[in-house]
Scaffold this active site. Structure first.
Site, mmCIF file in Angstrom:
data_model
loop_
_atom_site.group_PDB
_atom_site.id
_atom_site.type_symbol
_atom_site.label_atom_id
_atom_site.label_comp_id
_atom_site.label_asym_id
_atom_site.label_seq_id
_atom_site.Cartn_x
_atom_site.Cartn_y
_atom_site.Cartn_z
ATOM 1 N N SER A 1 1.341 19.738 -2.757
ATOM 2 C CA SER A 1 0.604 18.496 -2.967
ATOM 3 C C SER A 1 0.205 17.888 -1.635
ATOM 4 O O SER A 1 1.000 17.825 -0.701
ATOM 5 C CB SER A 1 1.481 17.512 -3.755
ATOM 6 O OG SER A 1 0.853 16.262 -3.906
ATOM 7 N N GLY A 2 -1.043 17.447 -1.546
ATOM 8 C CA GLY A 2 -1.497 16.730 -0.364
ATOM 9 C C GLY A 2 -1.165 15.255 -0.476
ATOM 10 O O GLY A 2 -0.430 14.824 -1.363
ATOM 11 N N GLY B 1 -2.893 17.701 -9.456
ATOM 12 C CA GLY B 1 -4.021 18.617 -9.529
ATOM 13 C C GLY B 1 -4.252 19.305 -8.196
ATOM 14 O O GLY B 1 -3.938 18.770 -7.139
ATOM 15 N N SER C 1 3.082 11.478 -5.986
ATOM 16 C CA SER C 1 1.750 11.699 -6.530
ATOM 17 C C SER C 1 1.325 10.442 -7.284
ATOM 18 O O SER C 1 2.144 9.576 -7.584
ATOM 19 C CB SER C 1 1.733 12.907 -7.480
ATOM 20 O OG SER C 1 2.014 14.102 -6.780
ATOM 21 N N ARG D 1 1.014 5.996 -2.968
ATOM 22 C CA ARG D 1 1.902 7.066 -2.500
ATOM 23 C C ARG D 1 2.744 6.580 -1.321
ATOM 24 O O ARG D 1 3.947 6.872 -1.233
ATOM 25 C CB ARG D 1 1.082 8.295 -2.096
ATOM 26 C CG ARG D 1 0.422 9.023 -3.262
ATOM 27 C CD ARG D 1 -0.160 10.360 -2.831
ATOM 28 N NE ARG D 1 -1.207 10.225 -1.836
ATOM 29 C CZ ARG D 1 -2.508 10.192 -2.092
ATOM 30 N NH1 ARG D 1 -2.935 10.275 -3.358
ATOM 31 N NH2 ARG D 1 -3.402 10.094 -1.117
ATOM 32 N N PRO E 1 6.792 13.743 8.742
ATOM 33 C CA PRO E 1 6.046 13.248 9.906
ATOM 34 C C PRO E 1 4.548 13.495 9.772
ATOM 35 O O PRO E 1 4.117 14.353 8.993
ATOM 36 C CB PRO E 1 6.636 14.043 11.069
ATOM 37 C CG PRO E 1 7.149 15.298 10.448
ATOM 38 C CD PRO E 1 7.642 14.910 9.082
ATOM 39 N N LYS F 1 5.876 9.850 -9.569
ATOM 40 C CA LYS F 1 4.481 9.777 -10.002
ATOM 41 C C LYS F 1 4.153 8.318 -10.236
ATOM 42 O O LYS F 1 4.732 7.664 -11.099
ATOM 43 C CB LYS F 1 4.279 10.569 -11.298
ATOM 44 C CG LYS F 1 2.834 10.556 -11.785
ATOM 45 C CD LYS F 1 1.977 11.516 -10.994
ATOM 46 C CE LYS F 1 0.574 11.588 -11.553
ATOM 47 N NZ LYS F 1 -0.222 12.663 -10.942
ATOM 48 N N ARG G 1 -3.809 21.798 1.206
ATOM 49 C CA ARG G 1 -3.056 22.470 0.138
ATOM 50 C C ARG G 1 -3.247 23.979 0.203
ATOM 51 O O ARG G 1 -2.295 24.753 0.061
ATOM 52 C CB ARG G 1 -3.478 21.948 -1.239
ATOM 53 C CG ARG G 1 -2.900 20.598 -1.624
ATOM 54 C CD ARG G 1 -3.058 20.331 -3.108
ATOM 55 N NE ARG G 1 -4.446 20.296 -3.540
ATOM 56 C CZ ARG G 1 -5.143 19.188 -3.810
ATOM 57 N NH1 ARG G 1 -4.575 18.008 -3.657
ATOM 58 N NH2 ARG G 1 -6.383 19.246 -4.229
#
Length: 364
Positions: free
Chosen positions: A341-342, A83, A227, A189, A349, A157, A322
């Protein structure tokens, strides 16, 4: 075999009209769909149910068009949605198909893909060694099975859990890495990224350990994009790279961004795909998909100057980054339908990230 890549716009999380039309016209055989990756309208956090809505809509469509149940589709096709489409970014989804090809193999490297699932995870597995090792094993297996010799992008995911799920597992004697649902997504993640790095030899196996999760940020994967969401219970894994065992005109390249402003690395990467040196790609139609991970630098600085992303109590820092990095990448790629995507823990890095682009070489 050949991988084809089809990208469709998304007007709302239930809009599967693009894929429906492609199937109806014969452009896509629903039985050949291997994976779907996309960006939805939601916030990208624990309570982002737009991801599950799109997964349900697509699995119902593919099931109806192929004579299968939606449940069987979801068990065999990774639906990986993130999202957050801030700024100039456009909601979309990318469909990967694997189709027979009469072209002889061995004529050079071509795009290749491997997809799979790990076993289901409990909240207490997330961020732990079990998740690291499960993802590492899956990446190793899929890479070998697909005959991929150059891995350029690994999308995973992983599951996220609500507070009720976390507390139920804790009550059963299985405490989680944290009882904060949002923070547990970060742990997941991070663990998945270390698993990818372990599988590909980017870090030593004895460094890919639970104790390093969210602590030793010198350890990272240059190709991992991770994600998490409540709509999945296992780790869904897509490995993309190049192989002489596959055919087609598509190629993939990746690079590591040293920080949010690292446009030089992006330009060098697209030039490796055959685009001429230029501030912006002119032939944007050759770009079939792009995937980017990014994160606000943890020391609160960007090239020696302070940023406010980590101190903003009104807007989640992932939404800030983002929008910023998405605009930078879109301006170079001449395309707004980008998977940005964050939450890039151990994915590139600190303060940077990774970018992978799939492009058609036929126009070179």
């Amino acid at each position: 075999m050949r991988v084809d890549v089809h990208r469709f716009p998304l007007s709302d999380p239930s809009d599967v009209s693009g894929l429906d039309a492609a199937i109806a016209s014969g452009a896509i055989d629903p039985s050949t769909i291997a994976a779907v990756i996309g960006k939805t309208h939601g916030n990208g956090l624990v309570n982002d149910y737009t991801r599950g809505y799109l997964m349900l809509s697509l699995s119902l469509l593919i099931g109806a068009r192929s004579g299968r149940s939606a449940e069987s589709v979801r068990e065999s096709v990774p639906f990986i949605f993130s999202g957050g489409v801030e700024g100039v970014l456009s909601p979309h989804y990318t469909v990967f198909t694997v189709v027979p090809d009469d072209a002889p193999v061995g004529g050079g490297q071509a795009l290749a893909i491997g997809v799979g699932f790990t076993a289901a995870m409990r909240p207490s597995d997330v961020g732990r060694q079990a998740q690291i090792d499960a993802v590492a094993s899956s990446v190793e297996r899929l890479t070998a099975e697909a005959g991929i010799t150059e891995v350029h992008f690994v999308q995973v995911k992983g599951p996220a859990f609500t507070l009720a799920d976390i507390l139920a597992d804790q009550k059963a004697g299985r405490p989680s890495a944290t009882d904060n649902p949002g923070k547990l997504m970060s742990f997941g993640r991070a663990a998945c990224a270390l698993g990818v790095a372990k599988a590909l030899g980017e870090i030593p196996a004895d460094k890919a350990v639970e104790a390093a999760v969210l602590k030793d940020f010198s350890l990272f994967s240059s190709v991992a994009s991770i994600s998490a969401g409540v709509e999945v219970v296992a780790n869904e894994v897509v490995v993309i790279g190049m192989s002489s065992q596959w055919t087609g005109s598509l190629a993939v390249e990746h690079t590591t961004m040293s920080d949010a402003l690292d446009v030089a690395s992006i330009h060098a990467m697209v030039e490796r795909l055959g685009f001429p040196p230029a501030p912006q790609i002119a032939d944007a139609a050759r770009v079939k998909a792009a995937f980017i991970k990014c994160e606000a630098q943890r020391d609160g600085m960007v090239r020696g100057k302070p940023h406010t992303m980590l101190n903003d109590g009104d807007i989640n820092e992932q939404r800030h980054i983002r929008g910023a990095v998405g605009a930078i990448a879109a301006s170079i790629l001449n395309d707004t339908a980008l998977f940005v995507s964050g939450g890039a823990e151990h994915q590139g890095p600190d303060g940077g990230g990774m970018i992978a682009v799939i492009a058609d070489r036929a126009g070179r």
